[in-house]
Design an enzyme around this catalytic site. Structure first.
Site, short mmCIF file in Angstrom:
data_model
loop_
_atom_site.label_atom_id
_atom_site.label_comp_id
_atom_site.label_asym_id
_atom_site.label_seq_id
_atom_site.Cartn_x
_atom_site.Cartn_y
_atom_site.Cartn_z
N THR A 15 31.30 20.94 -4.34
CA THR A 15 32.20 20.14 -5.16
C THR A 15 33.54 19.87 -4.46
O THR A 15 33.91 20.55 -3.51
CB THR A 15 32.46 20.82 -6.52
OG1 THR A 15 33.11 22.07 -6.31
CG2 THR A 15 31.16 21.04 -7.27
N ASP A 16 34.24 18.88 -4.98
CA ASP A 16 35.56 18.53 -4.45
C ASP A 16 36.66 19.04 -5.39
O ASP A 16 36.38 19.78 -6.34
CB ASP A 16 35.67 17.02 -4.23
CG ASP A 16 35.52 16.21 -5.52
OD1 ASP A 16 35.63 16.78 -6.62
OD2 ASP A 16 35.30 14.99 -5.41
N GLY A 17 37.88 18.66 -5.13
CA GLY A 17 39.01 19.11 -5.93
C GLY A 17 38.95 18.69 -7.38
O GLY A 17 39.59 19.30 -8.24
N VAL A 20 33.65 17.83 -9.08
CA VAL A 20 32.36 17.14 -9.05
C VAL A 20 31.78 17.20 -7.64
O VAL A 20 32.50 17.44 -6.67
CB VAL A 20 32.48 15.66 -9.52
CG1 VAL A 20 32.97 15.59 -10.96
CG2 VAL A 20 33.39 14.87 -8.61
#
Length: 138
Positions: A15-17, A20
């Site tokens: 996931t990213d910041g 998601v």
């Protein structure tokens, strides 16, 4: 048309910041499904690398996104083979939520067989043609 299904959990590292799945991770999951299918067909990428008489470079990749995935989600990656010929094949992927079947993304990769060291188009080895045909035409 036959389908190979690969199940995978989304991990925090995917996931990213924003929480998601980062876009490139969906392509990574597709490649994991591809490698898992090869393993189920007793086709070894490591053998290709160590023998070194042919290669299967990925020459095109595309992906369309429809909905996000989050850490902890269980995903299904469905792989089908399309546009197969003696020296190339395309892998079509659909990534969906395992529980709801909601479609998250569709991807496609194109692979071409080349002889080494010449790097010229070559026919796929027979075991590969058989495995591709089995998934292309069950």
């Amino acid at each position: 048309m036959g389908t190979f299904t690969y199940e995978r959990q989304v991990y925090l590292a995917d996931t990213d910041g924003a929480g998601v799945v980062y876009f490139n991770q969906f392509l990574q999951m597709c490649h994991e499904a591809y490698e898992s299918w090869l393993s189920s067909e007793h086709l070894s990428l490591q053998n290709i690398i160590s023998v070194g008489d042919f290669a299967l470079p990925l020459v095109h990749a595309s992906i369309d996104f429809f909905a996000p995935a989050h850490c902890g989600d269980r995903l299904l990656v469905n792989l089908t083979i399309t546009q197969a010929s003696a020296h190339r094949f395309c892998c079509d992927y659909e990534i969906s939520q395992a529980e709801s079947a909601q479609l998250l993304a569709r991807a496609q990769t194109h692979h071409v067989c080349i002889a080494l060291p010449e790097r010229k188009k070559a026919p796929l080895p027979q075991p590969w043609q058989t495995a591709i045909c089995d998934l292309d035409h069950p």
